[in-house]
Write a protein that holds these residues in place. Structure first.
Motif, PDB file in Angstrom:
ATOM      1  N   LYS A   1      66.245  41.816  20.198  1.00 19.19           N
ATOM      2  CA  LYS A   1      65.091  41.448  21.021  1.00 19.19           C
ATOM      3  C   LYS A   1      65.529  40.771  22.319  1.00 19.19           C
ATOM      4  CE  LYS A   1      62.001  40.836  17.078  1.00 19.19           C
ATOM      5  NZ  LYS A   1      62.917  40.800  15.935  1.00 19.19           N
ATOM      6  N   PRO A   2      66.296  41.486  23.133  1.00 19.61           N
ATOM      7  CA  PRO A   2      66.782  40.876  24.375  1.00 19.61           C
ATOM      8  C   PRO A   2      65.657  40.600  25.366  1.00 19.61           C
ATOM      9  CG  PRO A   2      67.289  43.213  24.342  1.00 19.61           C
ATOM     10  CD  PRO A   2      66.702  42.886  23.008  1.00 19.61           C
ATOM     11  N   ASP A   3      65.931  39.712  26.293  1.00 19.69           N
ATOM     12  CA  ASP A   3      64.986  39.452  27.382  1.00 19.69           C
ATOM     13  C   ASP A   3      65.100  40.538  28.439  1.00 19.69           C
ATOM     14  OD1 ASP A   3      64.031  36.727  26.549  1.00 19.69           O
ATOM     15  OD2 ASP A   3      66.180  36.324  26.709  1.00 19.69           O
ATOM     16  N   VAL A   4      66.327  41.064  28.598  1.00 20.87           N
ATOM     17  CA  VAL A   4      66.587  42.079  29.617  1.00 20.87           C
ATOM     18  C   VAL A   4      67.456  43.180  29.005  1.00 20.87           C
ATOM     19  CG1 VAL A   4      67.547  42.535  31.909  1.00 20.87           C
ATOM     20  CG2 VAL A   4      66.555  40.285  31.413  1.00 20.87           C
TER      21      VAL A   4
ATOM     22  N   ALA B   1      63.323  51.055  25.872  1.00 17.58           N
ATOM     23  CA  ALA B   1      62.401  50.599  26.920  1.00 17.58           C
ATOM     24  C   ALA B   1      61.030  50.251  26.331  1.00 17.58           C
ATOM     25  CB  ALA B   1      62.273  51.655  28.014  1.00 17.58           C
ATOM     26  N   GLU B   2      60.572  51.058  25.400  1.00 14.50           N
ATOM     27  CA  GLU B   2      59.264  50.796  24.774  1.00 14.50           C
ATOM     28  C   GLU B   2      59.296  49.499  23.977  1.00 14.50           C
ATOM     29  OE1 GLU B   2      55.395  51.298  24.463  1.00 14.50           O
ATOM     30  OE2 GLU B   2      56.684  52.673  25.584  1.00 14.50           O
ATOM     31  N   THR B   3      60.373  49.271  23.246  1.00  6.98           N
ATOM     32  CA  THR B   3      60.537  48.023  22.490  1.00  6.98           C
ATOM     33  C   THR B   3      60.538  46.825  23.434  1.00  6.98           C
ATOM     34  OG1 THR B   3      61.811  49.154  20.774  1.00  6.98           O
ATOM     35  CG2 THR B   3      62.095  46.774  20.931  1.00  6.98           C
ATOM     36  N   MET B   4      61.194  46.964  24.566  1.00  6.77           N
ATOM     37  CA  MET B   4      61.242  45.878  25.544  1.00  6.77           C
ATOM     38  C   MET B   4      59.838  45.540  26.036  1.00  6.77           C
ATOM     39  SD  MET B   4      64.335  44.950  25.622  1.00  6.77           S
ATOM     40  CE  MET B   4      64.296  43.832  27.012  1.00  6.77           C
ATOM     41  N   LYS B   5      59.044  46.558  26.341  1.00  2.00           N
ATOM     42  CA  LYS B   5      57.666  46.331  26.800  1.00  2.00           C
ATOM     43  C   LYS B   5      56.859  45.599  25.735  1.00  2.00           C
ATOM     44  CE  LYS B   5      57.526  50.418  29.711  1.00  2.00           C
ATOM     45  NZ  LYS B   5      57.037  51.792  29.809  1.00  2.00           N
ATOM     46  N   LEU B   6      57.000  46.017  24.480  1.00  2.00           N
ATOM     47  CA  LEU B   6      56.251  45.396  23.381  1.00  2.00           C
ATOM     48  C   LEU B   6      56.636  43.944  23.181  1.00  2.00           C
ATOM     49  CD1 LEU B   6      56.343  48.300  20.747  1.00  2.00           C
ATOM     50  CD2 LEU B   6      54.369  47.535  22.089  1.00  2.00           C
ATOM     51  N   ASN B   7      57.904  43.602  23.463  1.00  2.00           N
ATOM     52  CA  ASN B   7      58.392  42.228  23.272  1.00  2.00           C
ATOM     53  C   ASN B   7      58.345  41.380  24.537  1.00  2.00           C
ATOM     54  OD1 ASN B   7      58.962  42.604  20.529  1.00  2.00           O
ATOM     55  ND2 ASN B   7      60.967  43.452  20.972  1.00  2.00           N
ATOM     56  N   GLY B   8      57.775  41.923  25.618  1.00  2.00           N
ATOM     57  CA  GLY B   8      57.661  41.160  26.855  1.00  2.00           C
ATOM     58  C   GLY B   8      58.950  41.084  27.658  1.00  2.00           C
ATOM     59  N   GLY B   9      59.908  41.932  27.329  1.00  2.00           N
ATOM     60  CA  GLY B   9      61.174  41.945  28.072  1.00  2.00           C
ATOM     61  C   GLY B   9      61.100  42.904  29.243  1.00  2.00           C
ATOM     62  N   LYS B  10      62.192  43.002  29.961  1.00  2.00           N
ATOM     63  CA  LYS B  10      62.209  43.922  31.096  1.00  2.00           C
ATOM     64  C   LYS B  10      63.435  44.822  31.029  1.00  2.00           C
ATOM     65  CE  LYS B  10      63.785  40.123  34.030  1.00  2.00           C
ATOM     66  NZ  LYS B  10      63.507  39.305  35.187  1.00  2.00           N
ATOM     67  N   VAL B  11      63.287  45.970  31.668  1.00  2.00           N
ATOM     68  CA  VAL B  11      64.365  46.950  31.761  1.00  2.00           C
ATOM     69  C   VAL B  11      64.807  47.004  33.218  1.00  2.00           C
ATOM     70  CG1 VAL B  11      65.003  49.371  31.489  1.00  2.00           C
ATOM     71  CG2 VAL B  11      63.435  48.304  29.855  1.00  2.00           C
ATOM     72  N   ILE B  12      66.103  46.865  33.433  1.00  2.00           N
ATOM     73  CA  ILE B  12      66.640  46.900  34.793  1.00  2.00           C
ATOM     74  C   ILE B  12      67.727  47.968  34.870  1.00  2.00           C
ATOM     75  CG2 ILE B  12      67.928  45.612  36.555  1.00  2.00           C
ATOM     76  CD1 ILE B  12      66.488  43.104  35.600  1.00  2.00           C
TER      77      ILE B  12
END
Length: 165
Positions: A116-119, A134-145
């Motif tokens: 569950k990374p932040d980025v 990327a979808e998991t990041m969106k669900l957990n409030g993280g961002k993709v860079i």
């Protein structure tokens, strides 16, 4: 602790990584994650990892490293060039890297769900819509860079260049 011990401590199994994550989160560290084969470490890799580590203040960088079997499935029977142990040690030796964890699957999806990374960081040779996790990041409030790709540096180019000589 000796420097070589510090380096070896960076190579984690799931249990030791979860322990580190707990400590890092207690200290409000931002968790940055990227993944790859990192078969022949080159300037493009160093560029990506240094940029990734510098994205957030008070951050740690975790590398998900494809196992040898995973690399073979993704890249073909002639790969990897270097063993997973060698690749993990090289990555752990880099100042920008705080942890390396090896995964057997073809994608880091399960690993991203566990960490569950932040980025989530990927190189510029990826499009946002094809980044696993990327979808998991969106669900957990993280961002993709996406870090811009450093032209002319890739493991495949290195291998092809050597084959042409």
């Amino acid at each position: 602790m000796k420097k070589n011990e510090v380096i070896l401590e960076k190579i984690c199994d799931e249990r030791s990584l979860l322990q580190k994550l707990s400590v890092w989160r207690f200290h409000n560290k931002k968790i940055i994650f990227t993944n790859g084969c990192f078969d022949i470490l080159h300037k493009g890799h160093a560029w990506l990892l240094n940029k990734a580590n510098g994205l957030e203040d008070n951050a740690v960088l975790i590398i998900g490293l494809n196992s040898d079997a995973s690399v073979k499935r993704l890249k073909g029977e002639s790969r990897p060039i270097n063993t997973v142990e060698d690749r993990a040690l090289l990555l752990a030796s880099l100042y920008a890297v705080d942890a390396v964890i090896i995964f057997e699957e073809d994608t880091p999806d399960l690993l991203i769900k566990m960490i569950k990374p932040d980025v989530l960081v990927k190189g510029g040779d990826y499009n946002a819509d094809e980044i696993v996790g990327a979808e998991t990041m969106k669900l957990n409030g993280g961002k993709v860079i996406i870090i811009p790709y450093l032209e002319n540096y890739s493991t495949s180019k290195t291998i092809n260049h050597l084959a042409d000589q």
